[in-house]
Design a protein around this motif. Structure first.
Motif, mmCIF file in Angstrom:
data_model
loop_
_atom_site.group_PDB
_atom_site.id
_atom_site.type_symbol
_atom_site.label_atom_id
_atom_site.label_comp_id
_atom_site.label_asym_id
_atom_site.label_seq_id
_atom_site.Cartn_x
_atom_site.Cartn_y
_atom_site.Cartn_z
ATOM 1 N N GLY A 299 0.821 -1.199 0.000
ATOM 2 C CA GLY A 299 0.000 0.000 0.000
ATOM 3 C C GLY A 299 0.855 1.249 0.000
ATOM 4 N N GLU A 300 0.222 2.395 -0.100
ATOM 5 C CA GLU A 300 0.947 3.652 -0.215
ATOM 6 C C GLU A 300 1.784 3.977 1.017
ATOM 7 N N GLU A 301 1.489 3.325 2.138
ATOM 8 C CA GLU A 301 2.293 3.571 3.338
ATOM 9 C C GLU A 301 3.733 3.076 3.173
ATOM 10 N N TRP A 302 3.985 2.291 2.130
ATOM 11 C CA TRP A 302 5.332 1.796 1.865
ATOM 12 C C TRP A 302 6.129 2.729 0.946
ATOM 13 N N THR A 303 5.561 3.848 0.553
ATOM 14 C CA THR A 303 6.206 4.736 -0.415
ATOM 15 C C THR A 303 7.611 5.148 0.020
ATOM 16 N N GLU B 148 6.386 10.920 -5.314
ATOM 17 C CA GLU B 148 5.085 10.840 -5.974
ATOM 18 C C GLU B 148 5.093 9.791 -7.080
ATOM 19 N N ARG C 213 4.833 6.515 -5.425
ATOM 20 C CA ARG C 213 3.447 6.333 -4.973
ATOM 21 C C ARG C 213 2.551 5.901 -6.134
ATOM 22 N N GLN C 214 2.719 6.518 -7.281
ATOM 23 C CA GLN C 214 1.914 6.134 -8.440
ATOM 24 C C GLN C 214 2.231 4.710 -8.886
ATOM 25 N N ILE D 250 3.161 2.303 -6.913
ATOM 26 C CA ILE D 250 2.494 1.436 -5.941
ATOM 27 C C ILE D 250 1.009 1.319 -6.264
ATOM 28 N N ARG D 251 0.393 2.404 -6.669
ATOM 29 C CA ARG D 251 -1.034 2.368 -7.018
ATOM 30 C C ARG D 251 -1.291 1.452 -8.209
#
Length: 231
Positions: A117-121, A136, A139-140, A142-143
């Motif tokens: 999830g994004e918490e791993w960014t 960012e 993050r993208q 990961i999405r």
């Protein structure tokens, strides 16, 4: 003949372009007898492809001067674009494509795979050994679908999806290397891509022999031609 039909004649060489055409936000900038230029919105990359001998000048001319991230699939167009756009950085890659309908089966590695999830960014950004964009962009990625490998609850490695759709960011953390983690991550990335209806493909630096061997050993088809990133 439509551009998709022309590219589909060589699906391994042009896996990146075919993937871009599957995305509704991709724009066809130019399509002519000599080739085509696409704009891939998620990465912001212009993708140029010359499809006729002697058409390199015409193809390169249709990449806008403002292009700061560009791909192409032959050395002549690459040279023309570097000179025309003033781009100094070059990456020469081999494309690897999983062409089967079912994902590869590999032996267990003594751990588990799970979506991150994004918490791993921040963790991924800090532990990825190669330079890749900013937080960012991580993050993208990961999405779009990033897998983490965990051994006894500890992160052992990860694999993600670059913005333009290729599998990448494959990283096995030092304490867990030579234990089959990379092979399992790549197999998991392929399985996730198939599950999401995407063609699993990677772009590997042409001089990265260990990564080329990993992809080949898992059963992916490797292009004999090079593709080029300019920025």
């Amino acid at each position: 003949m439509r551009i998709r039909e022309r590219l589909a004649a060589e699906p391994v060489r042009y896996a990146d372009l075919l993937t871009a055409l599957d995305r509704p936000e991709t724009r066809l900038v130019w399509n002519g007898a000599e080739g085509a230029v696409l704009w891939e919105a998620r990465s912001g990359a212009y993708m140029a492809v010359c499809l006729a001998p002697g058409g390199e000048e015409e193809t390169a001319a249709h990449v806008p001067p403002a292009g700061t991230l560009v791909t192409c699939h032959d050395a002549v167009t690459c040279r023309l674009l570097r000179r025309r756009l003033g781009l100094t950085q070059l990456q020469v890659c081999v494309q690897a494509v999983w062409t089967a309908k079912e994902p590869p089966q590999v032996p267990p590695f003594g751990g588990t795979l799970k979506r991150l999830g994004e918490e791993w960014t921040q963790t991924v950004y800090d532990r990825y050994s190669q330079h890749y964009g900013n937080l960012e962009e991580i993050r993208q990625s990961i999405r779009q679908g990033m897998l983490g490998a965990f051994v006894e609850g500890e992160l052992a490695g990860f694999i993600g999806v670059h913005l333009e759709g290729s599998l990448g960011m494959l990283e096995v953390l030092p304490p867990f290397r030579r234990r089959g983690v990379g092979r399992m991550l790549l197999a998991g990335g392929i399985a996730l891509a198939l599950e999401q209806g995407r063609t699993p493909f990677s772009q590997i630096m042409a001089d990265n022999r260990p990564s080329l061997a990993l992809h080949r050993g898992l059963g992916m088809d490797l292009s004999t031609e090079r593709m080029y990133w300019l920025f």
